[in-house]
Scaffold this motif. Structure first.
Motif, PDB file in Angstrom:
ATOM      1  N   PHE A 160       0.833  -1.141  -0.098  1.00  0.00           N
ATOM      2  CA  PHE A 160      -0.039   0.094  -0.049  1.00  0.00           C
ATOM      3  C   PHE A 160       1.054   1.221  -0.090  1.00  0.00           C
ATOM      4  O   PHE A 160       1.601   1.583   1.083  1.00  0.00           O
ATOM      5  CB  PHE A 160      -0.927  -0.137   1.203  1.00  0.00           C
ATOM      6  N   THR A 161       0.696   1.893  -1.075  1.00  0.00           N
ATOM      7  CA  THR A 161       1.665   3.150  -1.372  1.00  0.00           C
ATOM      8  C   THR A 161       0.682   4.265  -1.506  1.00  0.00           C
ATOM      9  O   THR A 161      -0.180   4.349  -2.090  1.00  0.00           O
ATOM     10  CB  THR A 161       2.597   3.074  -2.647  1.00  0.00           C
ATOM     11  N   PHE A 162       0.975   5.341  -0.658  1.00  0.00           N
ATOM     12  CA  PHE A 162      -0.138   6.364  -0.559  1.00  0.00           C
ATOM     13  C   PHE A 162       0.285   7.782  -0.146  1.00  0.00           C
ATOM     14  O   PHE A 162       1.593   7.910   0.416  1.00  0.00           O
ATOM     15  CB  PHE A 162      -1.162   6.109   0.464  1.00  0.00           C
ATOM     16  N   TYR A 163      -0.009   8.769  -0.572  1.00  0.00           N
ATOM     17  CA  TYR A 163      -0.051  10.066  -0.247  1.00  0.00           C
ATOM     18  C   TYR A 163      -1.553  10.529  -0.044  1.00  0.00           C
ATOM     19  O   TYR A 163      -2.259  10.668  -1.039  1.00  0.00           O
ATOM     20  CB  TYR A 163       0.760  10.933  -0.980  1.00  0.00           C
ATOM     21  N   ILE A 164      -1.991  11.042   1.074  1.00  0.00           N
ATOM     22  CA  ILE A 164      -3.271  11.765   1.221  1.00  0.00           C
ATOM     23  C   ILE A 164      -3.027  12.982   2.081  1.00  0.00           C
ATOM     24  O   ILE A 164      -2.664  13.039   3.025  1.00  0.00           O
ATOM     25  CB  ILE A 164      -4.093  10.863   2.053  1.00  0.00           C
ATOM     26  N   SER A 165      -3.798  14.078   1.428  1.00  0.00           N
ATOM     27  CA  SER A 165      -3.911  15.241   2.159  1.00  0.00           C
ATOM     28  C   SER A 165      -5.294  15.666   2.471  1.00  0.00           C
ATOM     29  O   SER A 165      -6.056  15.331   1.619  1.00  0.00           O
ATOM     30  CB  SER A 165      -3.001  16.515   1.649  1.00  0.00           C
ATOM     31  N   SER A 166      -5.537  15.859   3.652  1.00  0.00           N
ATOM     32  CA  SER A 166      -6.768  16.130   4.110  1.00  0.00           C
ATOM     33  C   SER A 166      -6.858  17.552   4.746  1.00  0.00           C
ATOM     34  O   SER A 166      -6.372  18.076   5.587  1.00  0.00           O
ATOM     35  CB  SER A 166      -7.521  15.311   4.909  1.00  0.00           C
ATOM     36  N   ILE A 167      -8.064  18.466   3.908  1.00  0.00           N
ATOM     37  CA  ILE A 167      -8.102  19.837   4.636  1.00  0.00           C
ATOM     38  C   ILE A 167      -9.521  19.909   5.409  1.00  0.00           C
ATOM     39  O   ILE A 167     -10.596  19.441   4.812  1.00  0.00           O
ATOM     40  CB  ILE A 167      -8.457  20.942   3.504  1.00  0.00           C
ATOM     41  N   ILE A 168      -9.348  20.514   6.646  1.00  0.00           N
ATOM     42  CA  ILE A 168     -10.573  20.617   7.452  1.00  0.00           C
ATOM     43  C   ILE A 168     -10.705  21.891   7.909  1.00  0.00           C
ATOM     44  O   ILE A 168      -9.865  22.472   8.279  1.00  0.00           O
ATOM     45  CB  ILE A 168     -10.405  19.376   8.588  1.00  0.00           C
ATOM     46  N   PRO A 169     -12.099  22.164   8.272  1.00  0.00           N
ATOM     47  CA  PRO A 169     -12.172  23.549   9.035  1.00  0.00           C
ATOM     48  C   PRO A 169     -11.991  23.082  10.470  1.00  0.00           C
ATOM     49  O   PRO A 169     -12.445  22.135  11.144  1.00  0.00           O
ATOM     50  CB  PRO A 169     -13.792  24.006   8.658  1.00  0.00           C
ATOM     51  N   TYR A 170     -11.968  23.974  11.351  1.00  0.00           N
ATOM     52  CA  TYR A 170     -11.857  24.066  12.694  1.00  0.00           C
ATOM     53  C   TYR A 170     -12.011  25.309  13.273  1.00  0.00           C
ATOM     54  O   TYR A 170     -11.858  26.429  12.839  1.00  0.00           O
ATOM     55  CB  TYR A 170     -10.402  23.551  13.187  1.00  0.00           C
ATOM     56  N   ASN A 171     -12.637  25.408  14.521  1.00  0.00           N
ATOM     57  CA  ASN A 171     -12.932  26.401  15.503  1.00  0.00           C
ATOM     58  C   ASN A 171     -12.184  26.402  16.898  1.00  0.00           C
ATOM     59  O   ASN A 171     -11.480  25.369  17.208  1.00  0.00           O
ATOM     60  CB  ASN A 171     -14.446  26.778  15.391  1.00  0.00           C
ATOM     61  N   ASP A 172     -12.776  26.978  17.889  1.00  0.00           N
ATOM     62  CA  ASP A 172     -12.375  27.102  19.189  1.00  0.00           C
ATOM     63  C   ASP A 172     -12.392  25.649  20.010  1.00  0.00           C
ATOM     64  O   ASP A 172     -11.868  25.287  20.786  1.00  0.00           O
ATOM     65  CB  ASP A 172     -12.798  28.197  19.805  1.00  0.00           C
ATOM     66  N   SER A 228      -9.152  29.535  10.204  1.00  0.00           N
ATOM     67  CA  SER A 228     -10.120  28.352  10.679  1.00  0.00           C
ATOM     68  C   SER A 228      -9.966  26.942   9.529  1.00  0.00           C
ATOM     69  O   SER A 228     -10.900  26.450   9.181  1.00  0.00           O
ATOM     70  CB  SER A 228     -11.373  29.110  10.191  1.00  0.00           C
ATOM     71  N   LYS A 229      -8.561  26.939   8.917  1.00  0.00           N
ATOM     72  CA  LYS A 229      -8.310  25.843   8.109  1.00  0.00           C
ATOM     73  C   LYS A 229      -7.027  25.046   8.730  1.00  0.00           C
ATOM     74  O   LYS A 229      -6.109  25.829   9.006  1.00  0.00           O
ATOM     75  CB  LYS A 229      -8.149  26.304   6.792  1.00  0.00           C
ATOM     76  N   ALA A 230      -7.078  23.716   8.556  1.00  0.00           N
ATOM     77  CA  ALA A 230      -5.904  22.911   8.811  1.00  0.00           C
ATOM     78  C   ALA A 230      -5.710  21.948   7.891  1.00  0.00           C
ATOM     79  O   ALA A 230      -6.732  21.231   7.078  1.00  0.00           O
ATOM     80  CB  ALA A 230      -6.207  22.149  10.077  1.00  0.00           C
ATOM     81  N   ILE A 231      -4.661  21.361   7.525  1.00  0.00           N
ATOM     82  CA  ILE A 231      -4.388  20.405   6.536  1.00  0.00           C
ATOM     83  C   ILE A 231      -3.352  19.535   7.196  1.00  0.00           C
ATOM     84  O   ILE A 231      -2.469  19.775   7.953  1.00  0.00           O
ATOM     85  CB  ILE A 231      -3.427  21.226   5.305  1.00  0.00           C
ATOM     86  N   CYS A 232      -3.518  18.355   6.762  1.00  0.00           N
ATOM     87  CA  CYS A 232      -2.754  17.061   7.218  1.00  0.00           C
ATOM     88  C   CYS A 232      -2.307  16.329   5.992  1.00  0.00           C
ATOM     89  O   CYS A 232      -3.187  15.829   5.374  1.00  0.00           O
ATOM     90  CB  CYS A 232      -3.541  16.163   8.278  1.00  0.00           C
ATOM     91  N   HIS A 233      -0.991  15.984   5.934  1.00  0.00           N
ATOM     92  CA  HIS A 233      -0.602  15.255   5.017  1.00  0.00           C
ATOM     93  C   HIS A 233       0.019  13.972   5.691  1.00  0.00           C
ATOM     94  O   HIS A 233       0.757  14.109   6.511  1.00  0.00           O
ATOM     95  CB  HIS A 233       0.738  15.715   4.437  1.00  0.00           C
TER      96      HIS A 233
END
Length: 514
Positions: free
Chosen positions: A291-303, A335-340
């Motif tokens: 399993f070879t992968f690259y996944i980035s996900s952008i999510i909104p966040y608040n306090d 209000s945005k976060a990204i995870c690679h």
């Protein structure tokens, strides 16, 4: 020519050479090199190929020499053909029932590899795609009756027109022989159509998808894909249809042994991590071993959002026994976060939305990189980039920040103590940003060395300012090889502007900064 003849005589004694011929002429503006290439081609066609044609099983060619080489013989054992710099006119001229090579293409070729050099016309959009379907994809599928393996890949970051099944006659893409397919398609619907039972013997499917949308244009077969053993999905554009459409597709691949996934997700409520991958994908593929992968996900966040860090995500992969992975989490906007998250070693050639924080590893295969952050990138950041991405060819710097320093004082001696940053392979630089600091950083030869830069995208007003109205010697060196300038604003075309770029071919504009 004596040395060349001697080398050929040695090659003729090599059985491997007579099975596979790599006949790619070098293109050059140097007349001497071209004349040598022509003499080599003459020797092949006159003295060598007639003697070994019956042993040749695999030809690697380019369009300029293809016709002459294929006319030498009927090559009775030729089954594999690879064409570099393939363009639409090749299909129009040769992939027809009236082709002079019909006897080879129609029944002998079982493996066809096309390295595509066509560029998609974004102004024409779907009209260009329709024409390409008609002129390229249909002729290939119609003429080559015995294909077992078909690969159509791009040769640069500029994509060729994708296959769009909706623009083809019904049942045109059907085959009982094809076991391997590598192709670029317009949408996920096109991918699903190909897996609807039209290619019953397919065991390896490598697909790049232009867009993955949530809307379903046609109803697809949802039967399990028991024959599929190797699947690769790549989508560079952001999608919000991963959970609704991609995951159900994976669930149909019960016997998959190798999975490759490159995808960028937007508008999810949570990051994709090891726990998610195990629950939604891995536990449903009992035969999977790679399993070879690259996944980035952008999510909104608040306090109220519980902030996660790299170690939190990394632990989820440790928990499922995936130790050769890496990740990084960045809160790049209010209000945005990204995870690679990605497997190691990193085998993909493209990375986007990288911020000031990225793992301290070497990305040996990445040729395209886009960086973005809410804080200004400093000189040390670009030093890290040059070391971490040694083969970088296409570099985009995205930021809406204005300069945080007094630009007028930012002269070429401002950071004399630092070494010059080396980007030996960089050919395209996109700096369509509000901050002229980056243009100063990259064009000054006392800060950055760009020996192969041929394409520059930026604001004309910034370029004019940094080059001091195109008179500054310190920025002249990195501009010497630029052939294409792309501006996001108007330019005045002064005479000294043209003289500043001695090999300039084209100047163009885009409507928005990106």
């Amino acid at each position: 020519m004596g040395i060349i003849n001697e080398e050929f005589d040695i090659l003729l004694q090599d059985n491997i050479f007579t099975n596979t011929l790599n006949l790619i002429s070098r293109s050059s503006t140097d007349d001497d090199i071209c004349s040598i290439d022509n003499r080599i081609l003459d020797r092949f066609c006159i003295d060598i190929l007639p003697k070994i044609h019956h042993n040749v099983k695999y030809l690697i060619l380019e369009p300029t020499s293809m016709e002459r080489i294929l006319l030498v013989s009927n090559y009775p054992n030729l089954t594999s053909l690879k064409l570099f710099n393939f363009e639409e006119h090749i299909a129009l001229n040769y992939f027809t029932d009236k082709s002079i090579f019909q006897h080879i293409f129609k029944y002998q070729i079982t493996e066809l590899i096309l390295e595509n050099n066509d560029n998609y016309d974004y102004e024409e959009g779907i009209i260009s795609s329709k024409e390409y379907n008609k002129n390229v994809y249909i002729p290939i599928l119609t003429l080559f009756k015995n294909l077992q393996s078909l690969s159509i890949v791009g040769s640069s970051m500029l994509s060729y027109p994708p296959l769009s099944i909706l623009n083809l006659p019904l049942n045109i893409f059907c085959s009982l022989n094809l076991t391997k397919l590598c192709i670029y398609v317009n949408s996920l619907d096109d991918c699903l159509y190909l897996l609807d039972g039209h290619l019953k013997q397919l065991t390896t499917f490598i697909v790049q998808i232009k867009n993955i949308h949530n809307n379903l244009s046609i109803i697809h077969n949802t039967d399990d894909l028991f024959n599929l053993e190797c699947f690769s999905l790549t989508c560079y554009n952001l999608t919000n249809a991963y959970d609704n459409r991609v995951i159900p597709l994976f669930r149909r691949m019960k016997n998959l042994k190798k999975l490759t996934l490159y995808i960028r997700l937007a508008n999810r409520s949570t990051f994709v991590d090891g726990t998610h991958l195990h629950k939604e994908i891995l536990m449903h593929m009992s035969q999977l071993h790679t399993f070879t992968f690259y996944i980035s996900s952008i999510i909104p966040y608040n306090d109220s959002f519980q902030l996660l860090v790299d170690n939190d995500i990394q632990q989820t992969f440790t928990n499922i026994g995936y130790y050769q992975t890496s990740c990084t989490v960045n809160y790049y906007r209010a209000s945005k976060a990204i995870c690679h998250v990605f497997s190691l070693p990193f085998t993909f050639d493209r990375l986007e939305m990288i911020t000031n924080r990225f793992p301290t590893i070497i990305f040996h295969h990445v040729t395209y990189l886009q960086v973005f952050d809410k804080v200004q990138f400093k000189y040390k950041f670009f030093i890290r980039i040059a070391k971490a991405f040694p083969l970088l060819k296409y570099f985009t710097i995205s930021s809406g920040l204005l300069s945080l320093i007094d630009f007028n004082k930012y002269e070429d001696d401002y950071i004399q103590s630092y070494p010059i940053i080396q980007f030996p392979h960089l050919i395209s630089l996109n700096m369509m940003v509000e901050n002229p600091y980056y243009i100063e950083q990259f064009l000054l030869n006392t800060k950055t060395h760009l020996p192969r830069l041929t394409e520059l995208k930026l604001s004309y007003s910034h370029l004019k300012n940094v080059t001091k109205n195109f008179t500054r010697d310190a920025t002249r060196h990195n501009c010497a090889n630029i052939k294409q300038l792309i501006f996001c604003d108007e330019c005045d075309y002064l005479t000294h502007f043209l003289h500043y770029f001695p090999v300039l071919d084209t100047v163009s504009y885009i409507k928005t900064i990106r």
